[in-house]
Design an enzyme around this catalytic site. Structure first.
Site: not given
Length: 239
Positions: A7, A18, A43, A45, A50, A70, A101, A191-192, A214-215
């Site tokens: 992701n 920036r 994903h 939104r 992002h 997503e 999130t 997720h996580d 991702g994160h």
């Protein structure tokens, strides 16, 4: 072998902070593929904080691995975006407006009729559909009744509980996975998940088709470099 879909939302977050085009979202996606990623996930939104909608068109035109979009299908703009780009997979997530999130799965019992319609819409366009669900066998069973191809297990609960007791943390996910298999659903997770908990999750969840990360992966890449990070995440998925 379980596929790793990277992701790249956080790359877009950094770019947007920036202005301009540094880092280049498309180039990072292509590099992820070159370094061994099996797919790219975005994903978008509504506020485009992002991934931008324009990014999706550019990514679709250039990436060669599986493309997974997503998002919340209650947003017509999202539905139109997916149908225009026809990714390999769309993952339907019940995000609220402005949500930072994803933090819960669908109530597939309450929303079964609506989800059935959305699943049919995307499948008619030749897009594989996955529903984001909590590790609840009832929700998995109801998801199957919508005719979705897969479910994606929401794994934040596992990640938090893993720190205290991995054996207990994995139990609801084993039960949900067994249910998915019994009703003929493909199984994804996300997720996580990270380098600390991914291998254990993978070892205990049979027939896991894909993880979307991702994160944590992008954060690890700050220290390890993107190529080495993808290599280590792929190593966690070796049978």
């Amino acid at each position: 072998m379980t596929k790793l879909s990277v992701n790249i939302n956080k790359i877009a977050t950094l770019r947007n902070s920036r202005g301009g085009n540094n880092p280049n979202v498309l180039q990072v996606a292509l590099d992820c593929e070159r370094f061994g990623a099996d797919g790219i996930t975005v994903h978008p939104r509504p506020d485009e904080r992002h991934i931008r909608y324009s990014d999706v068109y550019e990514l679709k035109a250039h990436i060669r691995t599986e493309f997974n979009i997503e998002g919340n299908c209650q947003e017509q703009k999202f539905v139109d975006l997916v149908l225009a780009n026809k990714p390999a997979q769309v993952t339907l997530v019940p995000d609220a407006q402005g949500q930072i999130t994803s933090n819960h799965g669908w109530d597939t019992i309450k929303h079964k009729s609506y989800l059935s319609d959305m699943v049919a819409l995307f499948k008619e366009a030749g897009i594989r559909v996955s529903l984001f669900v909590d590790p609840d066998p009832q929700m998995v069973e109801a998801a199957a009744q919508t005719k979705t191809d897969r479910v994606e297990l929401y794994t934040e609960g596992y990640a938090l509980a893993y720190l205290k007791n991995p054996e207990e943390a994995i139990l609801p996910y084993i039960k949900a996975a067994q249910t998915a298999q019994s009703v003929g659903l493909g199984l994804n997770a996300g997720h996580d998940l990270d380098l600390h908990n991914l291998a254990y999750f993978h070892q205990h969840i049979p027939r896991l088709l894909e993880v979307s990360i991702g994160h944590a992966l992008i954060a690890d890449a700050l220290y390890l470099g993107l190529e080495e990070t993808i290599r280590q995440y792929k190593n966690c998925l070796i049978p």
